[in-house]
Design a protein around this motif. Structure first.
Motif, PDB file in Angstrom:
ATOM      1  N   THR A  18      11.743   0.550 -18.236  1.00  0.00           N
ATOM      2  CA  THR A  18      12.691  -0.532 -17.944  1.00  0.00           C
ATOM      3  C   THR A  18      13.264  -0.383 -16.540  1.00  0.00           C
ATOM      4  N   PHE A  19      13.580   0.859 -16.173  1.00  0.00           N
ATOM      5  CA  PHE A  19      14.086   1.120 -14.828  1.00  0.00           C
ATOM      6  C   PHE A  19      13.038   0.809 -13.773  1.00  0.00           C
ATOM      7  N   LYS A  20      11.775   1.187 -14.039  1.00  0.00           N
ATOM      8  CA  LYS A  20      10.703   0.941 -13.072  1.00  0.00           C
ATOM      9  C   LYS A  20      10.523  -0.553 -12.825  1.00  0.00           C
ATOM     10  N   ARG A  21      10.679  -1.343 -13.883  1.00  0.00           N
ATOM     11  CA  ARG A  21      10.491  -2.785 -13.720  1.00  0.00           C
ATOM     12  C   ARG A  21      11.558  -3.403 -12.827  1.00  0.00           C
ATOM     13  N   ALA A  22      12.709  -2.772 -12.766  1.00  0.00           N
ATOM     14  CA  ALA A  22      13.781  -3.293 -11.927  1.00  0.00           C
ATOM     15  C   ALA A  22      13.606  -2.929 -10.459  1.00  0.00           C
ATOM     16  N   LEU A  23      12.709  -2.007 -10.165  1.00  0.00           N
ATOM     17  CA  LEU A  23      12.496  -1.577  -8.793  1.00  0.00           C
ATOM     18  C   LEU A  23      11.581  -2.544  -8.056  1.00  0.00           C
ATOM     19  N   PRO A  24      11.770  -2.711  -6.741  1.00  0.00           N
ATOM     20  CA  PRO A  24      10.894  -3.588  -5.947  1.00  0.00           C
ATOM     21  C   PRO A  24       9.576  -2.904  -5.621  1.00  0.00           C
ATOM     22  N   ILE A  44       0.839  -1.202   0.000  1.00  0.00           N
ATOM     23  CA  ILE A  44       0.000   0.000   0.000  1.00  0.00           C
ATOM     24  C   ILE A  44       0.872   1.249   0.000  1.00  0.00           C
ATOM     25  N   GLY A  45       1.940   1.220   0.775  1.00  0.00           N
ATOM     26  CA  GLY A  45       2.853   2.360   0.791  1.00  0.00           C
ATOM     27  C   GLY A  45       3.496   2.610  -0.552  1.00  0.00           C
ATOM     28  N   ALA A  46       3.803   1.534  -1.278  1.00  0.00           N
ATOM     29  CA  ALA A  46       4.405   1.691  -2.606  1.00  0.00           C
ATOM     30  C   ALA A  46       3.427   2.355  -3.569  1.00  0.00           C
ATOM     31  N   TYR A  47       2.156   1.961  -3.508  1.00  0.00           N
ATOM     32  CA  TYR A  47       1.142   2.589  -4.361  1.00  0.00           C
ATOM     33  C   TYR A  47       1.004   4.077  -4.027  1.00  0.00           C
ATOM     34  N   LEU A  48       0.938   4.388  -2.733  1.00  0.00           N
ATOM     35  CA  LEU A  48       0.778   5.784  -2.324  1.00  0.00           C
ATOM     36  C   LEU A  48       1.997   6.616  -2.698  1.00  0.00           C
ATOM     37  N   GLU A  49       3.174   6.051  -2.542  1.00  0.00           N
ATOM     38  CA  GLU A  49       4.398   6.787  -2.861  1.00  0.00           C
ATOM     39  C   GLU A  49       4.504   7.052  -4.361  1.00  0.00           C
ATOM     40  N   GLU A  50       4.111   6.086  -5.170  1.00  0.00           N
ATOM     41  CA  GLU A  50       4.145   6.291  -6.620  1.00  0.00           C
ATOM     42  C   GLU A  50       3.145   7.346  -7.045  1.00  0.00           C
ATOM     43  N   ALA A  51       1.953   7.332  -6.446  1.00  0.00           N
ATOM     44  CA  ALA A  51       0.964   8.364  -6.757  1.00  0.00           C
ATOM     45  C   ALA A  51       1.477   9.744  -6.360  1.00  0.00           C
ATOM     46  N   ALA A  59       1.532  -0.009  -9.620  1.00  0.00           N
ATOM     47  CA  ALA A  59       1.666   1.280  -8.935  1.00  0.00           C
ATOM     48  C   ALA A  59       1.967   2.406  -9.914  1.00  0.00           C
ATOM     49  N   TYR A  60       2.772   2.125 -10.918  1.00  0.00           N
ATOM     50  CA  TYR A  60       3.126   3.142 -11.914  1.00  0.00           C
ATOM     51  C   TYR A  60       1.882   3.635 -12.650  1.00  0.00           C
ATOM     52  N   LEU A  61       1.038   2.700 -13.105  1.00  0.00           N
ATOM     53  CA  LEU A  61      -0.166   3.083 -13.837  1.00  0.00           C
ATOM     54  C   LEU A  61      -1.192   3.736 -12.914  1.00  0.00           C
ATOM     55  N   LEU A  62      -1.299   3.238 -11.688  1.00  0.00           N
ATOM     56  CA  LEU A  62      -2.256   3.829 -10.756  1.00  0.00           C
ATOM     57  C   LEU A  62      -1.883   5.274 -10.447  1.00  0.00           C
TER      58      LEU A  62
END
Length: 263
Positions: A104-110, A22-29, A115-118
């Protein structure tokens, strides 16, 4: 509960990953919002151009057409406005980020893959809300449009959710076109679709052929919902909602497939 009955607690190993997701989704937004706020040259035209368009044609040139005409133009130009953050804010940025290797860089991140699209979708919804609020302010003050609170809220909600099908379309175009060509291609979609959906002028004033094919465009169905929100369309709304959901799901699946194959 009995004294001897064991207390079952959720394992910490399950709670922590859930919190991190959940934190990853919020941080990406949050990062998406900050990134666009730091690039106002990209987002301001997307949000202000519909307002200038409505001010010219929906306020100054429609004062003598009556109350229904003013509400009609508010709904139609509202749809015209919310299409832009979805198509350009999503499609152009995705195409540029593909070219720059950011995906490509985003895919390498944990981080969760969605999250990117959201984050982009939430940013498009926020931009659509700003567009609708700007038009509402102009309509209620300069245009002397009469709306109750429920109608204004319904129009705002319609705009914020209605941007999502155009996010899906923009996303699909962004997977097809290079970054430099994406704005021109999206303009070729955005402007003709707006005209042929009856957003610039009522459909009965358009040629018969354009009236017949208008239901092909998602902007037509969103316009029906916006007109209903301001009290000008009493037809059943479910068919329009289903068309928009199907349109969004279809283009989202096509775009996701292309991203998996080509990056």
């Amino acid at each position: 509960m009995s004294v001897n009955e064991p207390v079952v607690n959720e394992p910490t190993s399950l709670v922590m990953p859930r919190r991190r997701v959940i934190g990853a989704y919020l941080e990406e937004a949050r990062s998406e919002c900050l990134r666009y706020m730091r690039a106002p040259g990209f987002m301001l035209p997307i949000m202000l151009f519909p307002g200038m368009f409505y001010l010219l044609f929906g306020v100054f040139m429609a004062k003598s057409e009556g109350a229904d005409a003013a509400r009609y133009l508010l709904a139609s130009y509202g749809v015209f406005g919310v299409m832009s953050p979805g198509l350009f804010g999503f499609g152009v940025s995705l195409a540029l980020e593909r070219d720059g290797g950011l995906l490509t860089f985003k895919r390498a991140l944990p981080m969760p893959p969605g999250a990117y699209l959201l984050g982009k979708m939430l940013m498009a919804m926020a931009a659509a809300a700003v567009v609708i609020l700007l038009l509402l302010v102009m309509a209620l003050t300069l245009g002397h449009v009469t709306l109750n609170l429920a109608q204004a809220g319904a129009l705002l909600l319609t705009g914020m959710l209605g941007v999502l099908p155009f996010c899906a379309l923009g996303m699909f175009v962004g997977t097809l076109i290079k970054g430099q060509g994406a704005p021109g291609m999206l303009q070729l979609i955005y402007l003709p679709m707006s005209f042929m959906s009856g957003l610039w002028m009522p459909l009965p004033l358009l040629p018969k052929f354009l009236q017949q094919i208008a239901p092909v465009w998602p902007s037509y169905h969103l316009d029906r919902l916006a007109l209903a929100a301001v009290g000008l369309d009493q037809q059943p709304l479910l068919p329009h909602v289903l068309v928009l959901i199907g349109f969004a799901a279809g283009f989202l699946l096509l775009a996701a497939r292309r991203l998996r194959r080509n990056g």
